[in-house]
Design an enzyme around this catalytic site. Structure first.
Site, PDB file in Angstrom:
ATOM      1  CE  LYS A  91       2.131 -15.438 -23.385  1.00  7.98           C
ATOM      2  NZ  LYS A  91       2.939 -14.432 -23.236  1.00  7.98           N
ATOM      3  CG  ASP A 125       1.421 -11.408 -21.186  1.00  6.57           C
ATOM      4  OD1 ASP A 125       1.628 -10.372 -20.651  1.00  6.57           O
ATOM      5  OD2 ASP A 125       2.604 -12.370 -21.436  1.00  6.57           O
ATOM      6  CG  MET A 126      -6.390 -11.940 -23.435  1.00  9.62           C
ATOM      7  SD  MET A 126      -7.113 -12.689 -22.018  1.00  9.62           S
ATOM      8  CE  MET A 126      -8.151 -11.353 -21.090  1.00  9.62           C
ATOM      9  NE  ARG A 175       1.166  -5.590 -21.674  1.00  7.74           N
ATOM     10  CZ  ARG A 175       1.713  -6.723 -21.430  1.00  7.74           C
ATOM     11  NH1 ARG A 175       1.386  -7.897 -21.803  1.00  7.74           N
ATOM     12  NH2 ARG A 175       2.677  -6.850 -20.365  1.00  7.74           N
ATOM     13  CE  LYS A 178      -2.502  -2.159 -34.567  1.00  6.70           C
ATOM     14  NZ  LYS A 178      -1.672  -2.095 -35.735  1.00  6.70           N
ATOM     15  N   GLY A 179      -3.786  -7.459 -30.254  1.00  5.23           N
ATOM     16  CA  GLY A 179      -4.086  -8.854 -30.191  1.00  5.23           C
ATOM     17  C   GLY A 179      -3.299  -9.681 -31.089  1.00  5.23           C
ATOM     18  CB  THR A 217       0.657   0.075 -30.402  1.00  6.15           C
ATOM     19  OG1 THR A 217       0.280  -0.273 -31.645  1.00  6.15           O
ATOM     20  CG2 THR A 217       0.459   1.499 -29.878  1.00  6.15           C
ATOM     21  CG  HIS A 218       5.465  -2.187 -31.753  1.00  6.46           C
ATOM     22  ND1 HIS A 218       5.171  -3.332 -31.667  1.00  6.46           N
ATOM     23  CD2 HIS A 218       6.594  -2.116 -30.901  1.00  6.46           C
ATOM     24  CE1 HIS A 218       5.344  -4.261 -30.721  1.00  6.46           C
ATOM     25  NE2 HIS A 218       6.339  -3.386 -30.256  1.00  6.46           N
ATOM     26  NE  ARG A 279       2.129 -15.462 -29.686  1.00  9.32           N
ATOM     27  CZ  ARG A 279       2.430 -16.210 -28.680  1.00  9.32           C
ATOM     28  NH1 ARG A 279       2.294 -17.489 -28.763  1.00  9.32           N
ATOM     29  NH2 ARG A 279       3.025 -15.674 -27.501  1.00  9.32           N
ATOM     30  NE  ARG A 280       5.973 -10.723 -31.181  1.00 10.46           N
ATOM     31  CZ  ARG A 280       5.201 -10.935 -30.037  1.00 10.46           C
ATOM     32  NH1 ARG A 280       5.554 -11.651 -29.230  1.00 10.46           N
ATOM     33  NH2 ARG A 280       3.924 -10.576 -30.319  1.00 10.46           N
TER      34      ARG A 280
END
Ligand code: FAD
Length: 300
Positions: A91, A125-126, A175, A178-179, A217-218, A279-280
């Site tokens: 990051k 990473d974004m 990569r 979705k964000g 994505t999941h 966040r998770r």
């Protein structure tokens, strides 16, 4: 999100850290590099590749930025030493992006250079939209010299399709996800299907313009649509991979592996686990509910 889940998510930050930690452990490999090495070995033994990430976000001074750079280089050394099938995710705010652009560029270049020596790869990473443009500029600058660096784009951002077109003027490595950050509606799609549609639109342009893509994505809808798109466009297996987060949707992940797809798992580790875990939890309020229940049990 239903109102009860919304409430749970709002109160989790008030929970004691040691309780949150118990539930965070499904998303993080552990506190130190040896924990992460162990986790990656475990994944590799199941034919799953990895990307390792030292947890942390925006830092305050140059010394911390240099320390982050050293930690990232240490990960590359461990990957080489233990012959792991893993690359590195970083990051840029941990490398001083919010303090000094040139410092961040130099430190990132040092990491990418070291990765090149080890024949390895670095994924940038974004983060939130306040740093999107600067992150892209660093990637663009590095990509001119290095082909072992890639970037992340987020399909909730309205600018993303233009960014794909801009970045695929050169050979690119993406990569697409979705964000995860909360963004204003002026710049970001909010509806689930709009975000999915933009994901597929971005992926199609990436494929058609020759990029390598990590499809992160999941969401089964997106996984199925991506598989179909790759087949319809005759995209060879070595042009894309699926990517998932540690501890999320493992059945779906294992099914993809069994079908012969390349699957990479994001393996975060380190002592700065709190923000990442929060966040998770926001993505999965069921876990938040479990924390709440356990807290009540703890207090009894
Ligand atoms: C490898 C990887 C790297 C990423 N890198 C970035 C990045 O650089 N920048 C960025 O902004 N975002 C990043 N993300 C996060 C991403 O943007 C999404 O927020 C996240 O992947 C959830 O979106 P989804 O596509 O899985 O769809 P969702 O619709 O959110 O999820 C699909 C299904 O997976 C389940 N699920 C999703 N998340 C969880 C969870 N935490 N726990 C349990 N179940 C869950 C949901 O319950 C749902 O059933 C990354 C994601 C992955 C997989």
């Amino acid at each position: 999100m239903n109102p009860i889940n919304k409430l749970i998510v709002a109160v989790i930050p008030l929970f004691p850290k040691n309780v949150v930690r118990i539930f965070a452990s499904r998303y993080i490999a552990g506190d130190n590099i040896n924990d992460a090495v162990k986790k990656v070995k475990e994944l590799n033994s199941k034919s799953i590749i990895a990307t390792m990430d030292v947890l942390g976000e925006s830092i305050k001074d140059k010394e911390e930025a240099v320390q982050s750079k050293n930690e990232s280089i240490e990960v590359l050394e461990y990957i080489d030493k233990f012959n792991l099938n893993s690359n590195l995710s970083i990051k840029l705010t941990m490398l001083g992006l919010n303090i000094d652009f040139d410092l961040c560029l130099d430190l990132t270049a040092e990491i990418v250079e070291k990765a090149r020596e080890y024949n390895n790869f670095v994924r940038i990473d974004m983060e939130d939209s306040s740093v999107t443009e600067k992150t892209i500029q660093i990637y663009e600058t590095l990509r001119k010299k290095y082909n072992n660096v890639g970037i992340v784009l987020q399909s909730y951002l309205k600018r993303t399709v233009n960014d794909v077109i801009r970045l695929t003027k050169e050979k690119a490595n993406f990569r697409i996800c979705k964000g995860i950050y909360i963004e204003p509606k002026e710049i970001a799609y909010k509806k689930k299907q709009e975000i999915r549609d933009n994901f597929m639109k971005a992926l199609e342009i990436m494929f058609k313009r020759g990029a390598y893509v990590g499809i992160a994505t999941h969401d089964k809808y997106l996984i199925d649509a991506s598989k179909k798109l790759a087949t319809d466009l005759n995209i060879p297996d070595d042009r894309y991979e699926f990517q998932m987060l540690l501890g999320v949707k493992e059945n779906l992940r294992d099914k993809l592996v069994a079908e012969g797809y390349k699957v990479r798992v994001y393996v975060p580790f380190g002592i700065r686990w709190y923000q990442y875990s929060m966040r998770r939890f926001k993505e999965n309020p069921n876990i938040a509910g479990q924390i709440l229940k356990s807290l009540i049990t703890f207090r009894r």
